[in-house]
Design a protein around this motif. Structure first.
Motif, PDB file in Angstrom:
ATOM      1  N   SER A  55       0.832  -1.204   0.000  1.00 49.24           N
ATOM      2  CA  SER A  55       0.000   0.000   0.000  1.00 49.24           C
ATOM      3  C   SER A  55       0.868   1.257   0.000  1.00 49.24           C
ATOM      4  O   SER A  55       1.857   1.332   0.727  1.00 49.24           O
ATOM      5  N   TYR A  56       0.477   2.220  -0.799  1.00 46.07           N
ATOM      6  CA  TYR A  56       1.202   3.498  -0.826  1.00 46.07           C
ATOM      7  C   TYR A  56       0.840   4.377   0.363  1.00 46.07           C
ATOM      8  O   TYR A  56       1.541   5.332   0.679  1.00 46.07           O
ATOM      9  N   LEU A  57      -0.257   4.042   1.043  1.00 50.27           N
ATOM     10  CA  LEU A  57      -0.820   4.947   2.041  1.00 50.27           C
ATOM     11  C   LEU A  57       0.074   5.239   3.249  1.00 50.27           C
ATOM     12  O   LEU A  57       0.164   6.405   3.662  1.00 50.27           O
ATOM     13  N   PRO A  58       0.734   4.240   3.851  1.00 48.56           N
ATOM     14  CA  PRO A  58       1.582   4.587   5.015  1.00 48.56           C
ATOM     15  C   PRO A  58       2.654   5.627   4.684  1.00 48.56           C
ATOM     16  O   PRO A  58       2.812   6.612   5.413  1.00 48.56           O
ATOM     17  N   ASN A  59       3.378   5.425   3.586  1.00 43.62           N
ATOM     18  CA  ASN A  59       4.399   6.406   3.196  1.00 43.62           C
ATOM     19  C   ASN A  59       3.763   7.732   2.779  1.00 43.62           C
ATOM     20  O   ASN A  59       4.324   8.808   3.032  1.00 43.62           O
ATOM     21  N   TYR A  60       2.604   7.656   2.159  1.00 48.80           N
ATOM     22  CA  TYR A  60       1.881   8.881   1.795  1.00 48.80           C
ATOM     23  C   TYR A  60       1.628   9.723   3.040  1.00 48.80           C
ATOM     24  O   TYR A  60       1.857  10.943   3.029  1.00 48.80           O
ATOM     25  N   TYR A  61       1.207   9.059   4.115  1.00 46.84           N
ATOM     26  CA  TYR A  61       0.901   9.816   5.335  1.00 46.84           C
ATOM     27  C   TYR A  61       2.156  10.240   6.098  1.00 46.84           C
ATOM     28  O   TYR A  61       2.132  11.262   6.784  1.00 46.84           O
ATOM     29  N   VAL A  62       3.240   9.498   5.950  1.00 45.26           N
ATOM     30  CA  VAL A  62       4.521   9.983   6.496  1.00 45.26           C
ATOM     31  C   VAL A  62       4.845  11.327   5.825  1.00 45.26           C
ATOM     32  O   VAL A  62       5.192  12.301   6.488  1.00 45.26           O
ATOM     33  N   ALA A  63       4.694  11.342   4.500  1.00 45.58           N
ATOM     34  CA  ALA A  63       4.990  12.565   3.746  1.00 45.58           C
ATOM     35  C   ALA A  63       4.016  13.681   4.092  1.00 45.58           C
ATOM     36  O   ALA A  63       4.411  14.838   4.263  1.00 45.58           O
ATOM     37  N   LEU A  64       2.739  13.349   4.232  1.00 45.41           N
ATOM     38  CA  LEU A  64       1.733  14.377   4.514  1.00 45.41           C
ATOM     39  C   LEU A  64       1.905  14.967   5.917  1.00 45.41           C
ATOM     40  O   LEU A  64       1.831  16.189   6.096  1.00 45.41           O
ATOM     41  N   VAL A  65       2.150  14.111   6.901  1.00 46.44           N
ATOM     42  CA  VAL A  65       2.355  14.591   8.273  1.00 46.44           C
ATOM     43  C   VAL A  65       3.545  15.535   8.340  1.00 46.44           C
ATOM     44  O   VAL A  65       3.474  16.617   8.935  1.00 46.44           O
ATOM     45  N   ASN A  66       4.651  15.132   7.717  1.00 46.01           N
ATOM     46  CA  ASN A  66       5.864  15.956   7.775  1.00 46.01           C
ATOM     47  C   ASN A  66       5.725  17.241   6.950  1.00 46.01           C
ATOM     48  O   ASN A  66       6.229  18.296   7.351  1.00 46.01           O
ATOM     49  N   THR A  67       5.015  17.165   5.826  1.00 45.75           N
ATOM     50  CA  THR A  67       4.814  18.352   4.997  1.00 45.75           C
ATOM     51  C   THR A  67       3.935  19.374   5.715  1.00 45.75           C
ATOM     52  O   THR A  67       4.259  20.566   5.760  1.00 45.75           O
ATOM     53  N   THR A  68       2.821  18.916   6.265  1.00 44.34           N
ATOM     54  CA  THR A  68       1.923  19.849   6.969  1.00 44.34           C
ATOM     55  C   THR A  68       2.588  20.406   8.228  1.00 44.34           C
ATOM     56  O   THR A  68       2.366  21.558   8.589  1.00 44.34           O
ATOM     57  N   SER A  69       3.434  19.604   8.867  1.00 46.30           N
ATOM     58  CA  SER A  69       4.178  20.090  10.038  1.00 46.30           C
ATOM     59  C   SER A  69       5.128  21.216   9.644  1.00 46.30           C
ATOM     60  O   SER A  69       5.332  22.174  10.395  1.00 46.30           O
ATOM     61  N   ALA A  70       5.708  21.091   8.450  1.00 42.92           N
ATOM     62  CA  ALA A  70       6.674  22.089   7.977  1.00 42.92           C
ATOM     63  C   ALA A  70       6.037  23.459   7.792  1.00 42.92           C
ATOM     64  O   ALA A  70       6.697  24.490   7.995  1.00 42.92           O
ATOM     65  N   PHE A  71       4.760  23.502   7.425  1.00 44.07           N
ATOM     66  CA  PHE A  71       4.085  24.785   7.231  1.00 44.07           C
ATOM     67  C   PHE A  71       4.031  25.598   8.528  1.00 44.07           C
ATOM     68  O   PHE A  71       4.054  26.822   8.499  1.00 44.07           O
ATOM     69  N   ALA A  72       3.945  24.877   9.653  1.00 45.79           N
ATOM     70  CA  ALA A  72       3.809  25.570  10.949  1.00 45.79           C
ATOM     71  C   ALA A  72       5.141  25.758  11.667  1.00 45.79           C
ATOM     72  O   ALA A  72       5.204  26.408  12.710  1.00 45.79           O
ATOM     73  N   GLU A  73       6.216  25.208  11.111  1.00 41.01           N
ATOM     74  CA  GLU A  73       7.526  25.253  11.764  1.00 41.01           C
ATOM     75  C   GLU A  73       8.296  26.513  11.364  1.00 41.01           C
ATOM     76  O   GLU A  73       8.384  26.855  10.194  1.00 41.01           O
ATOM     77  N   LYS A  74       8.843  27.193  12.354  1.00 40.07           N
ATOM     78  CA  LYS A  74       9.604  28.434  12.097  1.00 40.07           C
ATOM     79  C   LYS A  74      11.104  28.191  11.968  1.00 40.07           C
ATOM     80  O   LYS A  74      11.815  28.974  11.344  1.00 40.07           O
ATOM     81  N   ASP A  75      11.581  27.108  12.581  1.00 39.93           N
ATOM     82  CA  ASP A  75      13.008  26.795  12.574  1.00 39.93           C
ATOM     83  C   ASP A  75      13.395  26.205  11.213  1.00 39.93           C
ATOM     84  O   ASP A  75      12.934  25.120  10.841  1.00 39.93           O
ATOM     85  N   LYS A  76      14.207  26.928  10.460  1.00 36.98           N
ATOM     86  CA  LYS A  76      14.564  26.522   9.093  1.00 36.98           C
ATOM     87  C   LYS A  76      15.202  25.136   9.042  1.00 36.98           C
ATOM     88  O   LYS A  76      14.915  24.349   8.148  1.00 36.98           O
ATOM     89  N   SER A  77      16.065  24.834   9.996  1.00 40.95           N
ATOM     90  CA  SER A  77      16.738  23.534   9.992  1.00 40.95           C
ATOM     91  C   SER A  77      15.737  22.399  10.202  1.00 40.95           C
ATOM     92  O   SER A  77      15.863  21.316   9.602  1.00 40.95           O
ATOM     93  N   LYS A  78      14.722  22.652  11.030  1.00 44.97           N
ATOM     94  CA  LYS A  78      13.688  21.637  11.259  1.00 44.97           C
ATOM     95  C   LYS A  78      12.805  21.463  10.020  1.00 44.97           C
ATOM     96  O   LYS A  78      12.407  20.350   9.686  1.00 44.97           O
TER      97      LYS A  78
END
Length: 207
Positions: A55-78
């Motif tokens: 299934s592509y879904l587990p990796n899809y959600y790894v990518a989605l969780v980390n991508t959406t987290s990045a929108f709210a993150e201020k620390d460039k390195s993170k």
């Protein structure tokens, strides 16, 4: 003959067990994500992905969780770490399947996160790629509401700088909202996000 029947029964039972484990794991990961435990949710989706390569879904959600987290993150390195992890797992799924509309939507969203992080540097670098990925997503599935909305939303976001006419874009937002109403996910865990953002954009269009 009895041995064959027993073997088949055991095989079916193992399939049902694996399916149940997959469903339980996905449910738990979604629960963690809903609680705002993004790191734990990502780790859980990663474990499911390593156990289930079909299934592509587990990796899809790894990518989605980390991508959406990045929108709210201020620390460039993170942000760099989050988006690199997202890209790595997305690349794994693209190798398996280049005809999945949802993967292209997520790739466009990931590129958008890079733009949001540093518009002056990354807008010119990624804008073309963002539009290409949404176009590909729409080609593969013209009724994917996330593809229709994402493309319009990105252009609306830059309208004040580009000066483009927003009426056709707002019409696409309306179309996306209609598509969300009729969209049926393939599985209980298939992507179905985006309606809330589309409704918000629709309100802004009417102001």
């Amino acid at each position: 003959m009895t041995k064959i029947i027993t073997a088949i029964t055991l095989f079916i039972c193992s399939l049902l067990s694996a399916q149940t484990q997959f469903e339980q794991g996905m449910g738990k990961a979604f629960g963690l994500w809903k609680e705002g435990k993004n790191t734990e949710a990502s780790a859980m989706f990663e474990r499911i992905a390593s156990a289930d390569k079909t299934s592509y879904l587990p990796n899809y959600y790894v990518a989605l969780v980390n991508t959406t987290s990045a929108f709210a993150e201020k620390d460039k390195s993170k942000v760099d770490l989050l988006l690199t992890k997202a890209q790595d797992v997305l690349d794994v799924e693209f190798i398996k399947d280049q005809n999945n509309s949802e993967l292209y939507v997520l790739q466009a969203l990931l590129y958008t996160a890079w733009v949001v992080q540093d518009p002056m540097t990354n807008a010119q670098k990624y804008s073309g790629k963002i539009m290409e990925n949404y176009a590909k997503a729409k080609t593969l599935n013209p009724n994917n509401p996330r593809a229709v909305f994402g493309e319009a939303d990105y252009q609306l976001g830059g309208a004040k700088w580009t000066g483009v006419d927003t009426k056709p874009l707002c019409a696409q937002v309306d179309k996306a909202v209609e598509l969300f109403a009729t969209f049926k996910p393939e599985t209980p865990f298939s992507p179905k996000w985006g309606l809330e953002r589309a409704l918000e954009a629709q309100k802004n269009c009417k102001k």
